[in-house]
Motif scaffolding. Structure first.
Motif, PDB file in Angstrom:
ATOM      1  N   ARG A 151      -9.612  -3.921 -10.393  1.00 11.50           N
ATOM      2  CA  ARG A 151      -9.068  -4.319  -9.033  1.00 11.50           C
ATOM      3  C   ARG A 151      -9.917  -4.616  -8.211  1.00 11.50           C
ATOM      4  O   ARG A 151     -10.851  -5.430  -8.211  1.00 11.50           O
ATOM      5  CB  ARG A 151      -8.819  -2.882  -8.783  1.00 11.50           C
ATOM      6  N   ASP A 152      -9.203  -5.819  -7.523  1.00 17.44           N
ATOM      7  CA  ASP A 152      -9.543  -6.125  -6.291  1.00 17.44           C
ATOM      8  C   ASP A 152     -10.802  -5.375  -6.139  1.00 17.44           C
ATOM      9  O   ASP A 152     -10.012  -4.886  -5.425  1.00 17.44           O
ATOM     10  CB  ASP A 152      -8.185  -7.233  -5.772  1.00 17.44           C
ATOM     11  N   PRO A 153     -11.411  -5.774  -5.352  1.00 25.04           N
ATOM     12  CA  PRO A 153     -12.345  -4.453  -4.848  1.00 25.04           C
ATOM     13  C   PRO A 153     -11.942  -5.039  -3.272  1.00 25.04           C
ATOM     14  O   PRO A 153     -13.525  -5.643  -2.764  1.00 25.04           O
ATOM     15  CB  PRO A 153     -13.769  -5.506  -5.235  1.00 25.04           C
ATOM     16  N   VAL A 154     -11.055  -5.406  -2.688  1.00 26.44           N
ATOM     17  CA  VAL A 154     -10.570  -6.056  -1.247  1.00 26.44           C
ATOM     18  C   VAL A 154     -11.904  -4.969  -0.548  1.00 26.44           C
ATOM     19  O   VAL A 154     -12.409  -5.369   1.012  1.00 26.44           O
ATOM     20  CB  VAL A 154      -9.559  -5.360  -0.758  1.00 26.44           C
ATOM     21  N   HIS A 155     -12.130  -3.801  -0.530  1.00 26.20           N
ATOM     22  CA  HIS A 155     -13.265  -2.973   0.319  1.00 26.20           C
ATOM     23  C   HIS A 155     -15.004  -3.621   0.145  1.00 26.20           C
ATOM     24  O   HIS A 155     -15.362  -3.333   0.935  1.00 26.20           O
ATOM     25  CB  HIS A 155     -12.888  -1.337  -0.159  1.00 26.20           C
ATOM     26  N   TYR A 157     -15.798  -7.105   0.032  1.00 31.67           N
ATOM     27  CA  TYR A 157     -15.857  -8.051   1.129  1.00 31.67           C
ATOM     28  C   TYR A 157     -16.643  -7.720   2.108  1.00 31.67           C
ATOM     29  O   TYR A 157     -17.201  -8.693   2.245  1.00 31.67           O
ATOM     30  CB  TYR A 157     -14.644  -8.786   1.201  1.00 31.67           C
TER      31      TYR A 157
ATOM     32  N   ALA B   9      -8.198 -11.263  -2.372  1.00 31.22           N
ATOM     33  CA  ALA B   9      -7.374  -9.847  -2.072  1.00 31.22           C
ATOM     34  C   ALA B   9      -6.482  -9.841  -0.531  1.00 31.22           C
ATOM     35  O   ALA B   9      -6.174  -8.641  -1.195  1.00 31.22           O
ATOM     36  CB  ALA B   9      -9.127  -9.637  -1.043  1.00 31.22           C
ATOM     37  N   ARG B  12      -3.214  -9.369  -3.219  1.00 32.34           N
ATOM     38  CA  ARG B  12      -3.450  -7.566  -3.392  1.00 32.34           C
ATOM     39  C   ARG B  12      -2.398  -6.671  -1.972  1.00 32.34           C
ATOM     40  O   ARG B  12      -1.817  -5.660  -2.269  1.00 32.34           O
ATOM     41  CB  ARG B  12      -4.553  -7.056  -3.760  1.00 32.34           C
ATOM     42  N   LEU B  13      -3.251  -6.923  -0.607  1.00 35.18           N
ATOM     43  CA  LEU B  13      -2.683  -6.256   0.637  1.00 35.18           C
ATOM     44  C   LEU B  13      -1.477  -6.409   0.863  1.00 35.18           C
ATOM     45  O   LEU B  13      -0.560  -7.750   0.560  1.00 35.18           O
ATOM     46  CB  LEU B  13      -3.722  -6.450   1.700  1.00 35.18           C
ATOM     47  N   VAL B  80      -3.703  -0.297  -3.304  1.00 34.11           N
ATOM     48  CA  VAL B  80      -5.355  -0.802  -3.351  1.00 34.11           C
ATOM     49  C   VAL B  80      -5.811   0.367  -5.319  1.00 34.11           C
ATOM     50  O   VAL B  80      -6.032   0.246  -5.898  1.00 34.11           O
ATOM     51  CB  VAL B  80      -6.199  -0.939  -2.301  1.00 34.11           C
TER      52      VAL B  80
END
Ligand code: HEM
Lengths: 187, 427
Positions: A151-155, A157, B9, B12-13, B80
């Motif tokens: 998954r997009d590792p948004v946290h 960044y 990202a 995705r948000l 997410v």
């Protein structure tokens, strides 16, 4: 550490391989009978004496197995003999000095083209982020490494930015994204 | 290159206006909650049942702050975690348009004992929660892995459904006098809403959020499964106990709930001990206090079931569960999520914005000190039955609430400025 290779592209340990120090396991009959040979392979790997190379005969290049065993410190080299006959050789490497990943579940980890590559897919969040930050903070992987994430590792960044590291997508498919994580250059 | 990564990202948000409308509303109702408590301090300690300012206060805290925060956080984080986008941003927007005004009408109706407003508000707020229910169920359906967290989400949503249905029935009963057992219904509503819906979702999200904030390995899946199993069975036994008027069943439920909470807290303590981030700051002061308040509420509940509550025992129980545990926990979570979302959405080509560059972080300290002082003084005021002490606590809580609200408003202002600039800029 990554293996050195000779002029033919084979790793040194393979070029110097003495076939007498090779144990052979042919998994083609098992696969033909519809049996998953993984358990037997792992039992065989566990029983392997130090310095002995395991040769597996398979109808295809077993990439997931190679990744799995890479996580246990085994370098591998595939040789294609014919369309549906591959021989893959596994050789135990000296384990690289990496920071402790204690508390995290096991995941495949291997050195590829001089850089660490970790497959963090399937791990429960935030374990992938924790693994990446442990590697960064503990050193041992140099200034750049790659990870497979599902998954997009948004946290991740903001955490990377805080530590002056950055991320770049190098590959993306339906199974996830492969991300190169590298230190920001000084300039 | 970070720009490229971040744009993925950001896709995705959800658009920031979606979670922030819920967070801004939550912060506003949080300030309003303390203001109404200050104003009506004299009616709080002895409250037990019925409509009026205290019922409005309870729902300002539960529907206005807690549920609002949970909606914003779920819409933001769940997609997410599950890797599935929500079915349509327009549904999320519709949810806000139905739920927020519906809640305001309901709360006003409760405050003013104005039954038609209560009915209309209950209808719209209920419809909003139904949309939320379907959005979440649709998103978590068929998700592989994260079994314990998914079980928390499922159970929480089913309990929400039941709590809302009973809530609407309670309003109808107050209005039309259907001759239903209002006390048993209200107590079932309390258990379903506070321990079923809110506590389970808070605990479920903790298994991802707390290790993420603290940078620690996720706690073992088994721990989460044992906890949710005990908690769900405890809630069902509690409902059976309330409706059959069997106190021993309530006691069994309370003890089983303590075991479930014990598993949860054990998981959280493991996370805390193995964390990489050593300085966790103000949000974790709040989160840690909430972890003390949760078992304390259950212990105080057991004292009540045993028949040992002094005067105002019920008000203290509701205070420990709603403000002590849930509001304190979610305040801590908001203090982490808002800067994160602000930094992600406010990112530019230089990378994510640093949280400290968006607004003065001391606003969070003010929020935490005000909230905790408010909690202590209101609890003390209830125990010694003194309105002035409750009012003092409410005043301190109000000042703390302004801290959180100001931070949210500053970040929202910054994000909308950025959005305007990028819409009109040369790039
Ligand atoms: C549309 C949704 C809802 C409606 C219409 C509603 C309505 C009501 C009504 C009419 C009562 C008063 C019962 C009485 O004392 O006679 C009540 C009590 C209460 N509600 Fe709700 N409610 C709703 C949702 C919620 C939610 C989501 C929560 C918590 C997260 C909540 C928490 C409470 C609490 C704590 C009480 C006090 C119960 C007691 O005194 O024992 N409610 N609600």
């Amino acid at each position: 550490m990554p293996s050195a290779t000779d002029s033919t592209g084979s790793p040194d340990w393979f070029s110097c391989l003495d076939r007498r120090h090779c144990e052979r396991m042919d998994v083609r009959p098992l696969l033909a009978a519809g049996t998953d040979p993984l358990t037997q392979i792992l039992a065989r790997v566990d029983a392997l004496s130090p310095g002995v190379v395991l040769q597996i005969d398979a109808p295809f290049d077993p990439v997931p197995l190679r990744r799995l065993l890479a996580g246990r410190g085994y370098a591998s080299h595939p040789v294609r003999l014919s369309g549906d006959h591959w021989q893959v050789f596994f050789h135990q490497q000296a384990a690289p000095e990496l920071p402790s990943l204690a508390g995290l579940p096991e995941f495949p980890l291997m050195w590829q083209d001089g850089a660490l590559d970790m497959d963090l897919r399937g791990l429960m969040p935030p374990n992938p982020m924790v693994a990446v930050l442990r590697i960064i903070e503990g050193g041992g992987a140099g200034d750049s490494f790659t990870v497979w994430l599902d998954r997009d590792p948004v946290h991740l960044y903001p955490e990377l930015a805080e530590r002056h590291w950055r991320a770049e997508v190098v590959e993306q498919d339906s199974d996830g994204v492969r991300v190169r994580i590298s230190k920001e250059s000084e300039t | 290159m970070i720009g490229r990564f971040l744009s993925g990202a950001k896709n995705r948000l959800l658009p920031p206006s979606v979670p922030f409308r819920f967070f801004t509303a939550a912060a506003l109702f949080y300030v309003l909650f303390w203001a109404v408590l200050f104003w009506k301090a004299g009616e709080v300690a002895g409250y037990r049942l019925g409509s009026g300012p205290v019922l409005a206060l309870i729902h300002l805290a539960t529907l206005g702050v807690l549920t609002m925060t949970v909606i914003g956080a779920s819409l933001q984080l769940l997609s997410v975690a599950t890797r599935k986008a929500f079915r349509g941003v327009w549904i999320c927007r519709l949810l806000s348009w139905v739920y927020i005004p519906g809640f305001i009408v309901l709360a006003y109706g409760m405050f003013a004992n104005w039954y038609p407003a209560m009915l209309i508000g209950a209808g719209f707020a209920g419809l909003g929660l139904l949309i939320f229910f379907f959005l979440i169920i649709d998103n978590i359906r068929g998700v592989r892995g994260m079994a314990a967290i998914m079980a928390h989400c499922w159970a929480s949503m089913l309990f929400l459904f039941a709590a809302v249905a009973i809530g609407i029935l309670l309003v109808v009963n107050l209005d039309y006098g259907l001759d239903l057992d209002q006390i048993s219904l209200a107590s079932s509503h309390f258990i379903l809403a506070i321990f079923g819906f809110m506590s389970l979702i808070a605990m479920g999200f903790s298994y991802i959020l707390v290790p993420m904030f603290a940078i620690a390995p996720a706690p073992s899946e088994k721990n989460g499964r044992l906890s949710i199993a005990c908690n769900v069975v405890a809630i069902i036994i509690a409902l059976a106990g309330i409706n059959s008027h069997q106190d021993w069943l309530l006691m069994v439920a309370d003890i089983l709930g303590m075991v479930g909470v014990g598993f949860y807290l054990y998981g959280m303590i493991t996370v805390y001990k193995t964390r990489m981030r050593k300085r966790l700051g103000t949000p974790f002061v709040l989160i840690r206090v909430s972890w003390v308040m949760l078992p304390l509420a259950l212990i105080w509940g057991a004292v009540g079931i045993g028949g040992y509550w002094p005067q105002n025992g019920y008000a203290l129980f509701a205070l420990l569960a709603i403000i002590g545990w849930l509001l304190t926990f979610l305040n801590g979570v908001l203090q982490r999520i808002i800067p994160f979302l602000g930094s992600m959405h406010g990112s530019n080509r230089g990378g994510p914005l640093l949280a400290s560059s968006m607004a003065d972080m001391r606003l969070f300290d003010l929020n935490a000190v005000g909230h905790l002082a408010g909690l202590v003084f209101v609890a003390l005021g209830i125990i010694i039955d003194n309105d002035t002490v409750i009012r003092l606590g409410a005043g301190l809580g109000f000042i703390g609430g302004l801290g959180l609200f100001s931070y949210v408003v500053i970040v929202v202002g910054l994000l909308s400025r950025k959005q305007r600039e990028s819409a009109s800029g040369p790039l």
